[in-house]
Design an enzyme around this catalytic site. Sequence first.
Site, PDB file in Angstrom:
ATOM      1  N   GLY A 451       1.033  -1.405  -0.392  1.00  0.00           N
ATOM      2  CA  GLY A 451       0.104  -0.129  -0.058  1.00  0.00           C
ATOM      3  C   GLY A 451       0.471   0.912   0.038  1.00  0.00           C
ATOM      4  O   GLY A 451       2.392   0.910   0.303  1.00  0.00           O
ATOM      5  N   LEU A 452       0.141   2.701  -0.165  1.00  0.00           N
ATOM      6  CA  LEU A 452       0.858   3.356  -0.340  1.00  0.00           C
ATOM      7  C   LEU A 452       2.195   4.208   1.189  1.00  0.00           C
ATOM      8  O   LEU A 452       1.050   3.604   2.356  1.00  0.00           O
ATOM      9  CB  LEU A 452      -0.073   5.038  -0.543  1.00  0.00           C
ATOM     10  CG  LEU A 452      -0.464   5.350  -1.785  1.00  0.00           C
ATOM     11  CD1 LEU A 452      -1.798   5.436  -2.040  1.00  0.00           C
ATOM     12  CD2 LEU A 452       0.676   5.063  -2.673  1.00  0.00           C
ATOM     13  N   SER A 453       2.566   4.606   1.287  1.00  0.00           N
ATOM     14  CA  SER A 453       3.408   5.546   2.310  1.00  0.00           C
ATOM     15  C   SER A 453       2.165   5.674   3.351  1.00  0.00           C
ATOM     16  O   SER A 453       0.919   7.022   3.061  1.00  0.00           O
ATOM     17  CB  SER A 453       4.046   6.256   1.648  1.00  0.00           C
ATOM     18  OG  SER A 453       5.290   6.836   3.363  1.00  0.00           O
ATOM     19  N   GLY A 454       2.149   5.398   4.527  1.00  0.00           N
ATOM     20  CA  GLY A 454       1.420   6.284   5.647  1.00  0.00           C
ATOM     21  C   GLY A 454      -0.209   5.507   4.988  1.00  0.00           C
ATOM     22  O   GLY A 454      -1.266   5.987   5.810  1.00  0.00           O
ATOM     23  N   ALA A 455      -0.120   4.122   4.715  1.00  0.00           N
ATOM     24  CA  ALA A 455      -1.623   3.359   4.841  1.00  0.00           C
ATOM     25  C   ALA A 455      -2.212   3.228   6.218  1.00  0.00           C
ATOM     26  O   ALA A 455      -3.368   2.425   5.629  1.00  0.00           O
ATOM     27  CB  ALA A 455      -1.652   2.304   2.923  1.00  0.00           C
ATOM     28  N   GLY A 456      -1.337   2.306   6.269  1.00  0.00           N
ATOM     29  CA  GLY A 456      -0.837   1.805   7.971  1.00  0.00           C
ATOM     30  C   GLY A 456      -0.421   0.633   8.147  1.00  0.00           C
ATOM     31  O   GLY A 456      -1.147  -0.081   9.041  1.00  0.00           O
ATOM     32  N   LYS A 457       0.300   0.189   6.672  1.00  0.00           N
ATOM     33  CA  LYS A 457       1.230  -1.017   6.604  1.00  0.00           C
ATOM     34  C   LYS A 457       1.589  -1.468   7.916  1.00  0.00           C
ATOM     35  O   LYS A 457       1.652  -2.577   8.760  1.00  0.00           O
ATOM     36  CB  LYS A 457       1.787  -1.356   5.215  1.00  0.00           C
ATOM     37  CG  LYS A 457       1.388  -1.047   4.281  1.00  0.00           C
ATOM     38  CD  LYS A 457       2.197  -0.994   3.168  1.00  0.00           C
ATOM     39  CE  LYS A 457       3.110   0.354   3.899  1.00  0.00           C
ATOM     40  NZ  LYS A 457       2.795   1.667   3.397  1.00  0.00           N
ATOM     41  N   SER A 458       2.082  -0.493   8.227  1.00  0.00           N
ATOM     42  CA  SER A 458       3.482  -1.130   9.232  1.00  0.00           C
ATOM     43  C   SER A 458       1.835  -1.400  11.084  1.00  0.00           C
ATOM     44  O   SER A 458       2.250  -1.710  11.793  1.00  0.00           O
ATOM     45  CB  SER A 458       4.474   0.303  10.228  1.00  0.00           C
ATOM     46  OG  SER A 458       5.427  -0.160   8.815  1.00  0.00           O
ATOM     47  N   SER A 525       6.166  -2.022  -2.079  1.00  0.00           N
ATOM     48  CA  SER A 525       6.309  -2.991  -2.806  1.00  0.00           C
ATOM     49  C   SER A 525       5.114  -2.282  -3.987  1.00  0.00           C
ATOM     50  O   SER A 525       4.443  -2.805  -3.654  1.00  0.00           O
ATOM     51  CB  SER A 525       5.873  -3.950  -2.841  1.00  0.00           C
ATOM     52  OG  SER A 525       4.541  -4.169  -2.510  1.00  0.00           O
TER      53      SER A 525
END
Lengths: 616, 314
Positions: A451-458, A525
């Site tokens: 997902g985009l940076s800031g989407a909440g992946k981490s 990615s």
Amino acid sequence: MDGAVTAFTGRTHRPNRDLLRFLTCGSVDDGKSTLIGRLLFETGQVPEDQLATLERDSRRFGTDGANLDYALLLDGLEAEREQGITIDVAYRYMSTPRRSFIIADTPGHEQYTRNMATGASTCDAAVVLVDAAKGITAQTARHSRIVALFGIRHVILAVNKIDLVADDPSVFEAIRAAYADLVADLGFRSVLAIPVSARRGDNLTAPSAATPWYDGPSLIQALEDLPVADTGIARPFRMSVQYVNRPDAHFRGYAGTIASGEVRVGDALAVCPGGRTATLARILSGDVEVTQAQAGDAVTLELAESVDVARGDVLALADDRPAASDRLNVRLLWMGDQPFDPARRHQVKLGARTLPARLTLANGAATLAANEVADGLLSLPSAVAADAFRDDPAQGAFVLIDRGTGVTVAAGVITDVPDHTAHIHQSPVAVSRQAHELLNGHQGGVVWLTGLSGAGKSTVAQALQQSLHGRGCRTVLLDGDNLRHGLNRDLGFSDADRAENVRRTGEAARLFAEAGVIAICALISPRQADRDAVRARFDGGRFVEVFVDASLESCRARDPKGLYARASAGTIPGFTGIAAPYEAPSAPDLTLATEQLSPSLAAETVRGLLEERGWL
Amino acid sequence: MQATVEKQRDATTRRVLPPHLRRLEAEAIEILREVAATARNPVMMYSIGKDSGVLLHLAAKAFYPGRPPFPLLHVDTTWKFRDMITHRDHVAGLYGARLLVHTNHEALARGISPITSGSSAHTQAMKTDALKQALDLHGFDVAIGGARRDEEKSRAKERIFSFRGADHSWDPRRQRPELWRLWNSNLGPGESLRVFPLSNWTELDVWEYTQAEGIPVVPLYFSALRPVVVREGALIVRDDERLPLREGETPELRRVRFRSLGCYPLSAAVESEAEDLDAVIRELRVSRQSERQGRLIDADETASMERKKREGYF
């Protein structure tokens, strides 16, 4: 000699003469420019008005007293005349009844070795000059190595200024023998030594009375007798597509110069790499249609079937194709003013292909200074069709370009195309995945959050890890940002580096999955192809692609690390979503709309899927 | 183009070029295609001479059956021979090329001319400055030219893909290494390339190829009776009334032709009986004078061509 040597004086011309390209090389002040100037003069190729200029320039800049300074015919730059040295390669044209010649007069000074290499790359033969009074120097050796590296197989050793050693045959013989030793392992097919005096004109166009002990050919005769370069017609057919010619909807032609071999209408051609095949329908040679073409011809090919062919693809006969690899073993000459720096980004130009490349030097070397020759490995983002230089000089050579400055910083040849997986056999595992899984009480696998940076992946990844840990599962969290501090610290943000970042993370996750661990990967990615490549490394069901979905607007509004603000200000080039594309998963196993879902609810949704799939 | 193509298709056998011309032809075609494949906005310089004629013909072959994917640019100093302008318009039509003509009107308005300003100031304003104006006006990043390395000593030092920095400047000591046929066409903002597909051709190659391929040339290359005045030993053909006659000068008809064409007051003719291509080639094979002996702008001083090129001259 029989006197026939006088026949080439003047501009007698035969229409069927061929063309030999040669260079002169050697140390500073060994008389290269003088040799060529004198050769042009003696073969009657210096027009009268240029001779008048030469007389004037010799009085002003000359280094040979009252005599004509033939070097001034060549040194065309102001700084060259002022300093009496050659800075850049000059090309000169000469013809005899038997041959046309293109002569590259190249600099001897070490600082300008790259200009010498420039001249060497297009030549069929080399005339290596050695000053008889000084003997073989470091530059003689360096130039001979470069000449060999670039595929020249015929060398004439001109032992110049033989008059300065009183025309002594023992001096000549000592230099000849020393040179033979020096180049013994360079692979030259012929090395002919000739004693000359460029200033006096001895043995240039006629045998000299000063060296009665020498009974070989004059320099010009030797040049007329040398075989021209292998035309490549006997080798397999190869053509790099240089230009797709599509003037209207009715015509689609692939233009290029045939590097080697022959091709006929009706031949089955393969588009390499990839290997799609099509039948050759028409060959245009300029504006004339022909049925057959061969190495050296600049043609346009039309295919019967509609297959996708792009600039840089290599066309080959379907039954004799080049190797395809994303790794090439190379030998190269570094030409940059600055030494090689692995942190800088480079691109390689190979045939009509230009693509990002990473160079790793052999033997663990970290750097390479100007004018040094080294072996190394070129890693490319995708496989290319490639042949070794010795098999195909037209396609096996490359240059490296610094992507920051646009300058050509190295030139080299492919020494071989490794089939790098063929000879690596996997070690047997002592403990199987099933044994690990039995001990752990759950399956191993990979949860891939994209997902985009800031989407909440981490955030989702951490919540998921806590949740699974609470269930007694063994997990590992591979976070893109964290990996870039260690495993992937050498990678930047070019397309190639991003692809490699994804590949390495996927490989690390696979090792964990094999050990029965659940690897949670959180990285942008951005390319579907890269993610698919990771999925392809897992057997069914052990890879779960999770799309962490939030709009660009809300990611930008959240901006947890302040990256969007900096990207918009231009301080982060190529930032995904701003200046680089993000490809949302085309068929994710799960989509988490993080604008609606809390992190813990998102984590539970993933856990639910893993239970459904029988991992837990 | 159309006429040429029809003629060739009618031919039952293909003309066979000698090996060295075939090699040079293939090399030039490869260079032209490389420009078309990599340049953002290329242009081909067309100066109406024999080299330009060969260049245009090669471009027609390189992109057949399409047309060359770039326009032609003629930098008109307004002092070309009338025959050249007629030929230019005829040839552009024949090959179906898009022709751009640019003149430095600002310099023209200032009264710059080879008669009153001298060859050096005229060349700087009407050729070098005009070329830079035209390239900047259209935003061309690559300009293809017909210059050959055998023309002049500093040309012999030039790359095929010749890198030009800001303001089109050439730094001969900082040329990019150019290996094999792997031309580096990378450009940063404000940078441009001059590309010379005929670098490795000689004057004789150009004429032999012109003959073999039936390429049209300006009649000024062939001997005819023309009105000539002799100045400092140079034969100047008076093409129109703009060339003032000095005291005691009366143009006389002499059999002359040109080896190199430029602005007419700056191009000296040579006495010759060569009235067709065969005769020109025969004459060239025994000539003891270089092609540019009649170029008055080259003789300004030693290294003058290099200085002009540093400032952006082709």
